[in-house]
Design a protein around this motif. Structure first.
Motif, PDB file in Angstrom:
ATOM      1  N   PHE A  53      28.229  36.195  42.053  1.00 42.91           N
ATOM      2  CA  PHE A  53      26.769  36.045  42.036  1.00 42.91           C
ATOM      3  C   PHE A  53      26.264  35.608  40.669  1.00 42.91           C
ATOM      4  O   PHE A  53      25.353  34.768  40.561  1.00 42.91           O
ATOM      5  N   LEU A  54      26.838  36.149  39.601  1.00 40.86           N
ATOM      6  CA  LEU A  54      26.390  35.846  38.235  1.00 40.86           C
ATOM      7  C   LEU A  54      27.139  34.665  37.619  1.00 40.86           C
ATOM      8  O   LEU A  54      26.876  34.321  36.473  1.00 40.86           O
ATOM      9  N   HIS A  55      28.067  34.080  38.368  1.00 42.79           N
ATOM     10  CA  HIS A  55      28.870  32.952  37.872  1.00 42.79           C
ATOM     11  C   HIS A  55      29.594  33.310  36.577  1.00 42.79           C
ATOM     12  O   HIS A  55      29.592  32.542  35.601  1.00 42.79           O
ATOM     13  N   ILE A  56      30.198  34.495  36.565  1.00 42.29           N
ATOM     14  CA  ILE A  56      30.944  34.948  35.390  1.00 42.29           C
ATOM     15  C   ILE A  56      32.216  34.120  35.244  1.00 42.29           C
ATOM     16  O   ILE A  56      32.880  33.794  36.228  1.00 42.29           O
ATOM     17  N   GLY A  57      32.569  33.786  34.019  1.00 42.84           N
ATOM     18  CA  GLY A  57      33.726  32.946  33.749  1.00 42.84           C
ATOM     19  C   GLY A  57      35.037  33.617  34.121  1.00 42.84           C
ATOM     20  O   GLY A  57      35.114  34.848  34.249  1.00 42.84           O
ATOM     21  N   PRO A  58      36.095  32.822  34.287  1.00 39.32           N
ATOM     22  CA  PRO A  58      37.386  33.361  34.751  1.00 39.32           C
ATOM     23  C   PRO A  58      38.022  34.367  33.807  1.00 39.32           C
ATOM     24  O   PRO A  58      38.688  35.293  34.259  1.00 39.32           O
ATOM     25  N   ALA A  59      37.837  34.214  32.503  1.00 35.50           N
ATOM     26  CA  ALA A  59      38.479  35.131  31.556  1.00 35.50           C
ATOM     27  C   ALA A  59      37.913  36.546  31.687  1.00 35.50           C
ATOM     28  O   ALA A  59      38.666  37.520  31.819  1.00 35.50           O
ATOM     29  N   LEU A  60      36.595  36.674  31.652  1.00 39.58           N
ATOM     30  CA  LEU A  60      35.976  37.991  31.794  1.00 39.58           C
ATOM     31  C   LEU A  60      36.223  38.548  33.193  1.00 39.58           C
ATOM     32  O   LEU A  60      36.508  39.742  33.361  1.00 39.58           O
ATOM     33  N   PHE A  61      36.129  37.694  34.199  1.00 35.01           N
ATOM     34  CA  PHE A  61      36.377  38.142  35.567  1.00 35.01           C
ATOM     35  C   PHE A  61      37.796  38.696  35.707  1.00 35.01           C
ATOM     36  O   PHE A  61      38.012  39.786  36.250  1.00 35.01           O
ATOM     37  N   GLY A  62      38.778  37.940  35.192  1.00 38.29           N
ATOM     38  CA  GLY A  62      40.162  38.369  35.304  1.00 38.29           C
ATOM     39  C   GLY A  62      40.442  39.650  34.544  1.00 38.29           C
ATOM     40  O   GLY A  62      41.192  40.513  35.024  1.00 38.29           O
ATOM     41  N   ALA A  63      39.851  39.793  33.380  1.00 33.64           N
ATOM     42  CA  ALA A  63      40.088  40.989  32.571  1.00 33.64           C
ATOM     43  C   ALA A  63      39.578  42.240  33.270  1.00 33.64           C
ATOM     44  O   ALA A  63      40.262  43.271  33.323  1.00 33.64           O
ATOM     45  N   ILE A  64      38.363  42.184  33.808  1.00 34.03           N
ATOM     46  CA  ILE A  64      37.788  43.351  34.482  1.00 34.03           C
ATOM     47  C   ILE A  64      38.514  43.633  35.797  1.00 34.03           C
ATOM     48  O   ILE A  64      38.776  44.797  36.136  1.00 34.03           O
ATOM     49  N   ALA A  65      38.862  42.594  36.542  1.00 33.01           N
ATOM     50  CA  ALA A  65      39.591  42.779  37.802  1.00 33.01           C
ATOM     51  C   ALA A  65      40.947  43.432  37.549  1.00 33.01           C
ATOM     52  O   ALA A  65      41.411  44.252  38.345  1.00 33.01           O
ATOM     53  N   LEU A  66      41.585  43.073  36.463  1.00 34.49           N
ATOM     54  CA  LEU A  66      42.858  43.692  36.089  1.00 34.49           C
ATOM     55  C   LEU A  66      42.662  45.140  35.664  1.00 34.49           C
ATOM     56  O   LEU A  66      43.485  46.021  35.979  1.00 34.49           O
ATOM     57  N   LEU A  67      41.572  45.405  34.965  1.00 35.05           N
ATOM     58  CA  LEU A  67      41.322  46.729  34.395  1.00 35.05           C
ATOM     59  C   LEU A  67      40.931  47.763  35.445  1.00 35.05           C
ATOM     60  O   LEU A  67      41.310  48.934  35.332  1.00 35.05           O
ATOM     61  N   ILE A  68      40.182  47.363  36.462  1.00 29.85           N
ATOM     62  CA  ILE A  68      39.620  48.323  37.425  1.00 29.85           C
ATOM     63  C   ILE A  68      40.677  49.222  38.059  1.00 29.85           C
ATOM     64  O   ILE A  68      40.552  50.461  37.997  1.00 29.85           O
ATOM     65  N   PRO A  69      41.725  48.690  38.691  1.00 34.76           N
ATOM     66  CA  PRO A  69      42.712  49.600  39.307  1.00 34.76           C
ATOM     67  C   PRO A  69      43.429  50.487  38.290  1.00 34.76           C
ATOM     68  O   PRO A  69      43.724  51.652  38.581  1.00 34.76           O
ATOM     69  N   ILE A  70      43.703  49.938  37.102  1.00 39.42           N
ATOM     70  CA  ILE A  70      44.400  50.724  36.087  1.00 39.42           C
ATOM     71  C   ILE A  70      43.505  51.850  35.578  1.00 39.42           C
ATOM     72  O   ILE A  70      43.943  53.000  35.427  1.00 39.42           O
ATOM     73  N   ALA A  71      42.239  51.534  35.324  1.00 43.69           N
ATOM     74  CA  ALA A  71      41.312  52.535  34.799  1.00 43.69           C
ATOM     75  C   ALA A  71      41.044  53.629  35.833  1.00 43.69           C
ATOM     76  O   ALA A  71      41.038  54.823  35.509  1.00 43.69           O
ATOM     77  N   LEU A  72      40.811  53.242  37.082  1.00 45.02           N
ATOM     78  CA  LEU A  72      40.486  54.232  38.106  1.00 45.02           C
ATOM     79  C   LEU A  72      41.676  55.106  38.483  1.00 45.02           C
ATOM     80  O   LEU A  72      41.504  56.227  38.957  1.00 45.02           O
ATOM     81  N   SER A  73      42.883  54.585  38.290  1.00 45.58           N
ATOM     82  CA  SER A  73      44.076  55.389  38.569  1.00 45.58           C
ATOM     83  C   SER A  73      44.547  56.167  37.345  1.00 45.58           C
ATOM     84  O   SER A  73      45.494  56.959  37.440  1.00 45.58           O
ATOM     85  N   GLY A  74      43.923  55.934  36.217  1.00 42.15           N
ATOM     86  CA  GLY A  74      44.323  56.619  34.999  1.00 42.15           C
ATOM     87  C   GLY A  74      45.611  56.092  34.401  1.00 42.15           C
ATOM     88  O   GLY A  74      46.191  56.721  33.511  1.00 42.15           O
TER      89      GLY A  74
END
Length: 255
Positions: A53-74
């Motif tokens: 929706f916000l047209h976020i660039g691939p670098a920021l998108f990829g970094a957060i997408a990678l981080l979410i499962p790792i962060a939520l699983s500890g």
């Protein structure tokens, strides 16, 4: 409900009420493991939708997408991935490899493999197209990976007979647990194919290849599974699904 709370307390960083670890509640905790993946997938879906929706660039998108499962699983599963890489890279006897899995120290191979894993997974998230049904297929990935990881845990022999995984699987009615976790696998796989035969099928192919490798590797190298090996499989399965989706999307774009 106590089993549900224990599953989220053990396999996620989400705040949960304190619960005593009784044999009766531990017996069903692993059956709720896929639901942890559903919650992680829901957060991942929210990020993918927001980035689109916000047209976020691939670098920021990829970094957060990678981080979410790792962060939520500890990071519990990534820790198992690193320990397994250390053990596999040692080229020692089976007994020595099992000792390395229990070692709290981090070896050079664990750091190297973790860095390469994160780099490749980040690059894949930067490349994947999240338009249409692909976003839902990708969001189901964490649930499918945890369903398969749990199913392997109650199906394959335990390499040590002790440890955290044995604490959860020991009191279980394995026949019922296999049925429940197999249902989770079928449910996730069916929804993926229903959403998109191409994208869903690619994700399932990636998961299937990860399963074949994990089964062969765990039996040959360790004589069964452990908690660390289960984490290793989960991380590789998630990466394999996104990799397969990216390849399928690129093949379709070329054709």
């Amino acid at each position: 409900m106590k089993s549900l709370v224990i599953a989220f307390a053990m396999y996620s960083k989400l705040p949960m009420p304190r619960m005593d670890w009784e044999e009766k509640t531990l017996a069903w905790a692993l059956c709720w493991f896929p639901l942890v993946g559903m919650v992680i997938g829901a957060v991942l879906y929210g990020w993918m939708a927001l980035a689109e929706f916000l047209h976020i660039g691939p670098a920021l998108f990829g970094a957060i997408a990678l981080l979410i499962p790792i962060a939520l699983s500890g990071g519990i599963h990534l820790d198992g991935f690193c320990d397994t890489c250390d053990a596999l890279s040692s080229h020692q006897s089976r007994e020595r490899k099992l000792e390395i899995l229990k070692d709290s120290h981090t070896g050079a191979f664990a750091i190297i493999c973790c860095g390469l894993y994160l780099l490749v997974f980040f690059a894949l998230w930067c490349e994947v197209e999240t338009a249409g049904s692909a976003i839902l297929v990708l969001a189901l990935g964490p649930a499918l990976a945890r369903s398969l990881s749990g199913l392997f845990a109650v199906t394959l022999p335990n390499a040590r007979g002790t440890g955290m995984l044995a604490t959860f699987t020991g009191p279980m009615d394995t026949a019922k647990a296999r049925g429940i976790l197999a249902f989770w696998v079928i449910l996730c796989a069916g929804i993926m194919l229903w959403l998109s035969f191409l994208t869903g099928g690619a994700a399932l192919l990636g998961a299937g290849l990860a399963c074949l490798y994990y089964h062969r590797m765990s039996q040959k190298q360790f004589g069964g599974v452990t908690g660390d090996l289960a984490g290793f499989f989960l991380q590789t399965c998630e990466l394999a699904m996104v990799l397969a989706v990216v390849i399928a999307q690129r093949v379709v774009a070329v054709l």
